[in-house]
Design a protein around this motif. Structure first.
Motif, PDB file in Angstrom:
ATOM      1  N   THR A 115      21.591  24.391 100.310  1.00 57.09           N
ATOM      2  CA  THR A 115      21.314  22.981 100.602  1.00 57.09           C
ATOM      3  C   THR A 115      20.527  22.371  99.461  1.00 57.09           C
ATOM      4  N   LEU A 138      27.259   8.858 101.725  1.00 57.98           N
ATOM      5  CA  LEU A 138      26.703   8.566 103.052  1.00 57.98           C
ATOM      6  C   LEU A 138      26.372   7.084 103.074  1.00 57.98           C
ATOM      7  N   ASP A 158      25.874   5.397 108.466  1.00 63.63           N
ATOM      8  CA  ASP A 158      25.938   6.843 108.721  1.00 63.63           C
ATOM      9  C   ASP A 158      27.335   7.432 108.620  1.00 63.63           C
ATOM     10  N   THR A 184      30.479   8.943 106.548  1.00 63.39           N
ATOM     11  CA  THR A 184      30.503   9.798 105.361  1.00 63.39           C
ATOM     12  C   THR A 184      31.903   9.870 104.763  1.00 63.39           C
ATOM     13  N   SER A 240      28.543  18.878 103.607  1.00 59.93           N
ATOM     14  CA  SER A 240      28.179  17.723 104.424  1.00 59.93           C
ATOM     15  C   SER A 240      26.933  17.076 103.835  1.00 59.93           C
ATOM     16  N   SER A 250      23.610  14.407 104.475  1.00 62.22           N
ATOM     17  CA  SER A 250      22.737  13.830 105.496  1.00 62.22           C
ATOM     18  C   SER A 250      21.496  13.265 104.828  1.00 62.22           C
ATOM     19  N   ARG A 251      20.695  12.565 105.596  1.00 58.38           N
ATOM     20  CA  ARG A 251      19.446  12.037 105.049  1.00 58.38           C
ATOM     21  C   ARG A 251      18.341  12.143 106.091  1.00 58.38           C
ATOM     22  N   ASP A 252      17.134  12.149 105.569  1.00 52.66           N
ATOM     23  CA  ASP A 252      15.926  12.021 106.382  1.00 52.66           C
ATOM     24  C   ASP A 252      15.272  10.735 105.911  1.00 52.66           C
ATOM     25  N   HIS A 295      24.590  19.715 102.105  1.00 56.15           N
ATOM     26  CA  HIS A 295      24.711  21.038 102.692  1.00 56.15           C
ATOM     27  C   HIS A 295      26.026  21.632 102.216  1.00 56.15           C
TER      28      HIS A 295
END
Length: 115
Positions: A19, A52, A56, A58, A69, A71-73, A82
């Motif tokens: 990741t 992204l 949200d 993708t 894949s 993603s975000r925080d 990932h």
């Protein structure tokens, strides 16, 4: 000028997982289209890997679809990639970007897939 910072790269065996993280100093990944790119060995041009969107949704390049894949925080201003079932051809320097923002490219994170 603000810059992004990629991390999490390293060596991994084929079929393994890794990741990558990308850290920004502001909320660019919530405000702009976020994307991962990579530069393959011996190449100079960045190729698009994944995106992204702010809603949200993708999108992925054909050769990583189903394996990678994104993603975000948002609270931590972080973007992630990932990487699963990696292949030797995934060896590259990976970069993140907030498309349309003024935040500059980072230095990238090296990923080497080798047995």
């Amino acid at each position: 000028q603000a810059q992004l910072m990629e991390s999490g790269g390293g060596s991994v065996e084929p079929g393994g997982s890794l990741t990558l993280s990308c850290t920004a100093s502001s909320s660019v990944f919530s405000d702009f289209l976020a994307a991962w790119y990579r530069v393959l060995p011996g190449k100079r041009q960045r190729e698009w890997v994944a995106s992204l969107r702010t809603d949200d949704s993708t999108a992925y390049a054909d050769d990583v679809q189903g394996r990678f894949s994104v993603s975000r925080d948002a609270a931590k201003n972080k973007l992630f990639l990932h990487m699963n079932r990696v292949k030797p051809e995934d060896t590259a320097v990976y970069y993140c970007k907030a498309i349309g923002s003024l935040v500059d490219w980072g230095l990238g994170s090296q990923v080497v897939v080798s047995s």
